[in-house]
Scaffold this motif. Structure first.
Motif, PDB file in Angstrom:
ATOM      1  N   ARG A   1     -41.041  26.824  68.301  1.00 56.79           N
ATOM      2  CA  ARG A   1     -42.078  26.491  67.327  1.00 56.79           C
ATOM      3  C   ARG A   1     -41.495  25.691  66.162  1.00 56.79           C
ATOM      4  NH1 ARG A   1     -46.940  29.408  67.058  1.00 56.79           N
ATOM      5  NH2 ARG A   1     -46.840  29.150  64.803  1.00 56.79           N
TER       6      ARG A   1
ATOM      7  N   MET B   1     -40.645  18.227  64.142  1.00 54.49           N
ATOM      8  CA  MET B   1     -41.112  16.936  64.647  1.00 54.49           C
ATOM      9  C   MET B   1     -42.488  16.589  64.089  1.00 54.49           C
ATOM     10  SD  MET B   1     -38.746  15.598  66.376  1.00 54.49           S
ATOM     11  CE  MET B   1     -39.724  14.239  67.009  1.00 54.49           C
ATOM     12  N   GLU B   2     -43.377  17.584  64.014  1.00 57.32           N
ATOM     13  CA  GLU B   2     -44.707  17.326  63.457  1.00 57.32           C
ATOM     14  C   GLU B   2     -44.611  16.892  61.994  1.00 57.32           C
ATOM     15  OE1 GLU B   2     -48.910  19.740  62.609  1.00 57.32           O
ATOM     16  OE2 GLU B   2     -47.225  20.727  63.605  1.00 57.32           O
ATOM     17  N   HIS B   3     -43.720  17.566  61.239  1.00 53.77           N
ATOM     18  CA  HIS B   3     -43.533  17.220  59.835  1.00 53.77           C
ATOM     19  C   HIS B   3     -43.005  15.804  59.681  1.00 53.77           C
ATOM     20  CE1 HIS B   3     -42.714  17.941  55.574  1.00 53.77           C
ATOM     21  NE2 HIS B   3     -41.511  17.431  55.766  1.00 53.77           N
ATOM     22  N   ARG B   4     -42.075  15.419  60.525  1.00 53.99           N
ATOM     23  CA  ARG B   4     -41.511  14.067  60.435  1.00 53.99           C
ATOM     24  C   ARG B   4     -42.554  13.024  60.803  1.00 53.99           C
ATOM     25  NH1 ARG B   4     -35.748  13.885  63.370  1.00 53.99           N
ATOM     26  NH2 ARG B   4     -35.684  11.894  62.255  1.00 53.99           N
ATOM     27  N   ILE B   5     -43.325  13.282  61.832  1.00 53.25           N
ATOM     28  CA  ILE B   5     -44.357  12.319  62.241  1.00 53.25           C
ATOM     29  C   ILE B   5     -45.432  12.204  61.168  1.00 53.25           C
ATOM     30  CG2 ILE B   5     -46.202  11.910  63.914  1.00 53.25           C
ATOM     31  CD1 ILE B   5     -44.365  13.144  66.039  1.00 53.25           C
ATOM     32  N   ARG B   6     -45.828  13.342  60.576  1.00 59.98           N
ATOM     33  CA  ARG B   6     -46.845  13.290  59.529  1.00 59.98           C
ATOM     34  C   ARG B   6     -46.340  12.494  58.329  1.00 59.98           C
ATOM     35  NH1 ARG B   6     -47.317  18.318  58.725  1.00 59.98           N
ATOM     36  NH2 ARG B   6     -48.956  18.709  60.249  1.00 59.98           N
TER      37      ARG B   6
ATOM     38  N   GLU C   1     -43.426  29.246  60.910  1.00 62.93           N
ATOM     39  CA  GLU C   1     -43.415  29.542  62.343  1.00 62.93           C
ATOM     40  C   GLU C   1     -43.121  31.006  62.645  1.00 62.93           C
ATOM     41  OE1 GLU C   1     -44.613  27.254  63.951  1.00 62.93           O
ATOM     42  OE2 GLU C   1     -44.336  25.628  62.525  1.00 62.93           O
TER      43      GLU C   1
ATOM     44  N   ALA D   1     -40.871  22.097  67.168  1.00 66.26           N
ATOM     45  CA  ALA D   1     -42.138  21.365  67.173  1.00 66.26           C
ATOM     46  C   ALA D   1     -42.632  21.123  65.748  1.00 66.26           C
ATOM     47  CB  ALA D   1     -43.184  22.140  67.974  1.00 66.26           C
ATOM     48  N   GLY D   2     -42.441  22.121  64.864  1.00 68.76           N
ATOM     49  CA  GLY D   2     -42.866  21.959  63.487  1.00 68.76           C
ATOM     50  C   GLY D   2     -42.090  20.882  62.755  1.00 68.76           C
TER      51      GLY D   2
ATOM     52  N   ARG E   1     -50.846  28.459  54.009  1.00 71.00           N
ATOM     53  CA  ARG E   1     -51.716  27.355  54.420  1.00 71.00           C
ATOM     54  C   ARG E   1     -52.910  27.176  53.476  1.00 71.00           C
ATOM     55  NH1 ARG E   1     -49.468  29.876  58.668  1.00 71.00           N
ATOM     56  NH2 ARG E   1     -48.793  28.661  60.482  1.00 71.00           N
TER      57      ARG E   1
END
Length: 270
Positions: free
Chosen positions: A233, A239-244, A105, A236-237, A157
């Motif tokens: 950021r 949370m995105e990592h946990r959801i993924r 981020e 959000a990152g 990435r």
């Protein structure tokens, strides 16, 4: 007999205190308004004060007012990359799980402020030097820093396995940190068109206080804004990592939706 903990052990325990995503999200939510609102107020005050009320320079005239954007961005360009290097140490030495996400981020935000630094420096250089760009030591080393940011963004990435990207980008961040002292001392080391630093830790400022104070306010506002954007950021990152992770590895016998609902309930309970 147990040996006493070493400095590395104590430092590792301190850094891992907020490795838990739930604890970090709670801390980040508490910090966010204390970073965002002061950043907005101080930036607006600093820019308004500097652009409209501070005196013009006796040599550079009103063109000097661009420093109220250029100098904070130059400061944050180097500071942001220093933060990437710190994240690299935390990742490579202590395997801190949030250090890699923080590096993901910080990179784009640092690249943006570095690009703004280069653009404002070019605008400032045109009336002073008669050209948009010179291969000055300070300008060239900041351009190298911009490319290092872009390389870090691409490298982190570039792999299907995120861990390989994290390790490769961390090594690049540490190797690229050598550019930071070059940026800082390039004016002293080489014959350069860039003016010397007006604010140093070893001497009095060489600019009028009527120009110094709005510059300091603007710099503080930009710094808090940088931190606010990175924290937002990173939240959000995380949370995105946990959801993924939940989507790719749902609990056996439990639907993904039920798992996400349970995770959300636990997060609210933290």
């Amino acid at each position: 007999m147990n040996a006493s903990p070493t400095f590395m052990d104590r430092a590792g325990a301190l850094f891992h205190r907020y490795a838990n995503p739930g604890r970090f999200l709670k801390l980040g939510a508490a910090l966010q308004p204390w970073l965002t609102w002061p950043a907005i107020v101080l930036t607006l005050c600093g820019l308004g004060w500097g652009l409209f009320f501070s005196p013009a320079d006796w040599q550079q005239g009103d063109s000097v007012r661009i420093m109220y954007v250029h100098v904070p961005c130059a400061w944050l360009a180097s500071s942001g990359y220093a933060a990437l290097a710190v994240c690299a140490v935390l990742s490579l030495v202590w395997r801190h799980p949030l250090a890699d996400l923080a590096a993901v981020e910080i990179g784009p935000v640092g690249a943006c402020v570095t690009a703004t630094c280069l653009a404002t420096g070019s605008l400032w250089g045109k009336p002073m030097w008669g050209t948009w760009w010179v291969w000055d030591a300070r300008l060239t080393s900041v351009l190298v820093l911009f490319f290092l940011y872009l390389g870090h963004i691409a490298l982190i990435r570039a792999f299907d396995d995120p861990q390989r990207g994290y390790r490769a980008a961390a090594i690049l961040a540490l190797a690229g940190a050598v550019d930071l002292p070059i940026i800082k001392f390039s004016v002293q080391w080489w014959n350069t068109l860039h003016q010397p630093d007006s604010i140093t830790l070893t001497g009095a400022p060489t600019m009028s206080h009527a120009m110094l104070w709005p510059l300091l306010v603007s710099t503080l506002g930009f710094t808090l804004g940088f931190a606010a954007i990175v924290v937002a950021r990173l939240r959000a990152g995380v949370m995105e990592h946990r959801i993924r992770s939940l989507l790719t590895s749902p609990r056996r016998g439990t639907s993904v939706n039920a798992t996400l609902a349970e995770s959300g309930a636990q997060e609210l309970a933290v």
